[in-house]
Design an enzyme around this catalytic site. Structure first.
Site, PDB file in Angstrom:
ATOM      1  N   ASP A 162       0.909  -1.140   0.000  1.00 11.69           N
ATOM      2  CA  ASP A 162       0.000   0.000   0.000  1.00 11.69           C
ATOM      3  C   ASP A 162       0.950   1.191   0.000  1.00 11.69           C
ATOM      4  O   ASP A 162       1.558   1.496   1.022  1.00 11.69           O
ATOM      5  CB  ASP A 162      -0.872   0.013   1.264  1.00 11.69           C
ATOM      6  CG  ASP A 162      -1.844   1.183   1.244  1.00 11.69           C
ATOM      7  OD1 ASP A 162      -1.426   2.289   0.864  1.00 11.69           O
ATOM      8  OD2 ASP A 162      -3.016   1.002   1.606  1.00 11.69           O
ATOM      9  N   HIS A 163       1.108   1.825  -1.149  1.00  8.35           N
ATOM     10  CA  HIS A 163       2.232   2.767  -1.253  1.00  8.35           C
ATOM     11  C   HIS A 163       2.104   3.947  -0.285  1.00  8.35           C
ATOM     12  O   HIS A 163       3.085   4.601   0.030  1.00  8.35           O
ATOM     13  CB  HIS A 163       2.465   3.217  -2.701  1.00  8.35           C
ATOM     14  CG  HIS A 163       1.542   4.293  -3.181  1.00  8.35           C
ATOM     15  ND1 HIS A 163       0.281   4.029  -3.646  1.00  8.35           N
ATOM     16  CD2 HIS A 163       1.683   5.637  -3.268  1.00  8.35           C
ATOM     17  CE1 HIS A 163      -0.298   5.161  -3.999  1.00  8.35           C
ATOM     18  NE2 HIS A 163       0.521   6.158  -3.783  1.00  8.35           N
TER      19      HIS A 163
ATOM     20  N   HIS B 187      -5.710   2.882   0.990  1.00  5.21           N
ATOM     21  CA  HIS B 187      -4.938   4.026   1.494  1.00  5.21           C
ATOM     22  C   HIS B 187      -5.662   4.773   2.613  1.00  5.21           C
ATOM     23  O   HIS B 187      -5.082   5.108   3.642  1.00  5.21           O
ATOM     24  CB  HIS B 187      -4.658   5.041   0.377  1.00  5.21           C
ATOM     25  CG  HIS B 187      -4.077   4.440  -0.859  1.00  5.21           C
ATOM     26  ND1 HIS B 187      -3.202   3.395  -0.834  1.00  5.21           N
ATOM     27  CD2 HIS B 187      -4.226   4.748  -2.175  1.00  5.21           C
ATOM     28  CE1 HIS B 187      -2.850   3.083  -2.081  1.00  5.21           C
ATOM     29  NE2 HIS B 187      -3.467   3.885  -2.905  1.00  5.21           N
TER      30      HIS B 187
END
Ligand code: BG6
Length: 512
Positions: free
Chosen positions: A201-202, A264
């Site tokens: 999950d950047h 996010h």
């Protein structure tokens, strides 16, 4: 590349860059190496790690993709990707050495013959190095290939490597429903152990997201206020001014709820709401985040209309230009009901947060790009000023801005100079840009490095990803079954008026 270049000393003593802790020699194999993500993010991130001297002393790269390409062509593609997308201008020497030994394996991911070729290339790197290198497999492909690749890696025996570590990094989306996520977890965990799996999950790699923990747990002054007694509501916004670009194929089947909120934004909520972990080890942090997700009640079909709103952008003006509506974008069906905006009101039903609304909203083609968390405190219990004096008094608000203009701002009330008692909101601000005078590493730099080190703190655990779907799934299902159409908002606006119906107790959306 067989040795990394030592980085110059950081220009600013306040900025350390990524720590140069020793990382075991590693071969990184990227599935989908010619794709958009690899070109824009992964290859430039690897370059920037090399530039900082943060890669392992021995680092080998293998690209895997369907396109026919020689090793030399792949190296050239990688160099061009870095030149185009690196956050800083590349140093030619570092760039050439980084990719000089890179290999390319062509094939479709479901093809059995691909995997012996991959194994041979990996063994070749071990032989050259005279030792067993760790192996990281990065799955940067369409999600339908995740189980296929994992299964074939297992069949080929590439899930373990005697005397070295094997890890698999899986891009998002991790499933598109709870059932799919559960099934994917079952498939992945039938081949790899959870400790080997790094779900991306950047947002977790963003400096500003990690700073939420530093901010909460390294400062004593907020903790006494950080609960339902003092906090009125929490508002998390991830607004984008861009449309869907060329991603219609993916986006139209995903929508804003799956694309941003399920992953996010729920992670941001967890960072705000979690209890202080006893340590910052991967499992302690993730245990606390999972508890938050479990404290959010799974919405019933009847609740959905009260707690969630979806909308789609119509033609409008963005950045001074006329832009198309969503259904006129290339590749989007004219009758698409996919939401490009989603907002939801959630409650974390535990001792700390019961009764505090958490508002989450995201959208494409909104007025501007901003990702922020605004925490609004309750009003003071009594104002003794004359009526005039009280006019400008607003509840204190703490705003953590994740992008752009990264920083933290605290809105206080102050007296306007003069003979009368008149009050106005003022801001106390900390800005990353002016305090640290340096560019933060990109999220993918941190994440690739952590995966190579085996540190899973910034990756989503299996139970976490399922707990996220548990909350989002009923909303998506209720929307799919609902006769009510999707609301609309003009491109370049603050979003649909319908989002106001989520607000309770006189709360208001912050302006975008
Ligand atoms: C991605 C989404 O995960 O995050 C995109 O798929 C979105 O649709 C992007 O634009 C936003 O990321 P960032 O880092 O620009 O906030």
């Amino acid at each position: 590349m067989t040795a990394t270049t030592q980085a110059p000393a950081p220009e600013n003593p306040l900025v350390e860059g990524l720590e140069r802790l020793p990382v075991h020699p590693t071969s990184l194999a990227i599935f989908g190496a010619t794709g958009d993500l690899a070109n824009r993010k992964l290859l430039p991130a690897i370059y920037n790690l090399a530039h900082d001297g943060a890669l392992p002393e021995r680092f080998e790269l293998i690209g895997i993709s369907r396109a026919e390409m020689t090793d030399a062509e792949f190296r050239e593609m990688a160099i061009q990707a870095v030149r185009k997308f690196s956050r800083r201008p590349p140093d030619d020497d570092v760039l050439q050495r980084l990719f000089e030994n890179a290999r390319y394996v062509a094939g479709t991911f479901d093809q059995d013959t691909l995997y012996p070729g991959l194994a041979t290339a990996l063994d070749g790197f071990d032989k050259e190095a005279g030792q067993r290198l760790n192996r990281c497999f990065y799955l940067s492909t369409a999600p339908s290939f995740f189980p296929v690749i994992v299964g074939k890696l297992g069949q080929q025996g590439l899930d373990h490597h005697e005397g070295a570590e094997v890890r698999v990094i899986i891009e998002k989306p991790f499933g598109t429903t709870l059932e799919e996520a559960q099934e994917l977890n079952r498939e992945v965990l039938s081949v790899f152990d959870e400790q080997q799996v790094f779900r991306i999950d950047h947002y977790l790699g963003k400096e500003t997201v990690q700073n939420i923990m530093a901010f909460r747990f390294a400062n004593g002054m907020f903790e006494p206020l950080w609960n339902r007694n003092f906090i009125d509501n929490v508002q998390i916004t991830a607004a984008e001014d861009i449309g869907i670009g060329t991603r219609a194929g993916y986006y139209d089947s995903a929508g804003a709820m799956r694309d941003l909120i399920q992953n996010h934004m729920l992670q941001l909520l967890c960072h705000v709401a979690m209890e202080p972990p006893v340590s910052f080890s991967a499992d302690e942090v993730r245990n606390e985040k999972v508890k938050v997700l479990h404290a959010i009640e799974r919405p019933s079909a009847d609740d959905v209309a009260n707690i969630a709103v979806r909308a789609q952008y119509t033609a409008g003006t963005s950045g001074g230009d006329r832009v198309k509506g969503y259904t006129e974008e290339e590749g989007v069906p004219a009758d698409s009901h996919t939401e490009t905006y989603a907002a939801v009101r959630l409650e974390v039903d535990n001792w700390r947060w019961a009764g505090v609304p958490f508002y989450l909203r995201t959208g494409k083609r909104l007025a501007r790009k901003v990702t922020e968390i605004a925490i609004t405190l309750k009003p003071v219990p009594h104002l003794g000023f004359t009526q005039d004096g009280s006019v400008g008094v607003r509840p204190n608000q703490l705003v953590l801005t994740l992008q752009p203009n990264e920083g933290v701002s605290l809105q206080l009330a102050a007296k306007i100079p003069g003979t009368r008692m008149r009050i106005t909101p003022v801001n106390m601000e900390f800005l990353y840009g002016t305090t640290f005078l340096s560019q933060s590493p990109e999220a993918y730099e941190r994440l690739i490095l952590d995966a190579m080190r085996g540190d899973a703190t910034l990756f989503t655990r299996n139970d976490e990803v399922e707990a996220q779907w548990r909350i989002i799934d009923p909303i998506i299902k209720a929307w799919a079954d609902s006769a009510e159409g999707v609301a609309e908002y003009p491109a370049g606006s603050m979003g649909p008026a319908e989002a106001d119906r989520l607000l309770v107790g006189g709360d208001a959306w912050r302006s975008i």
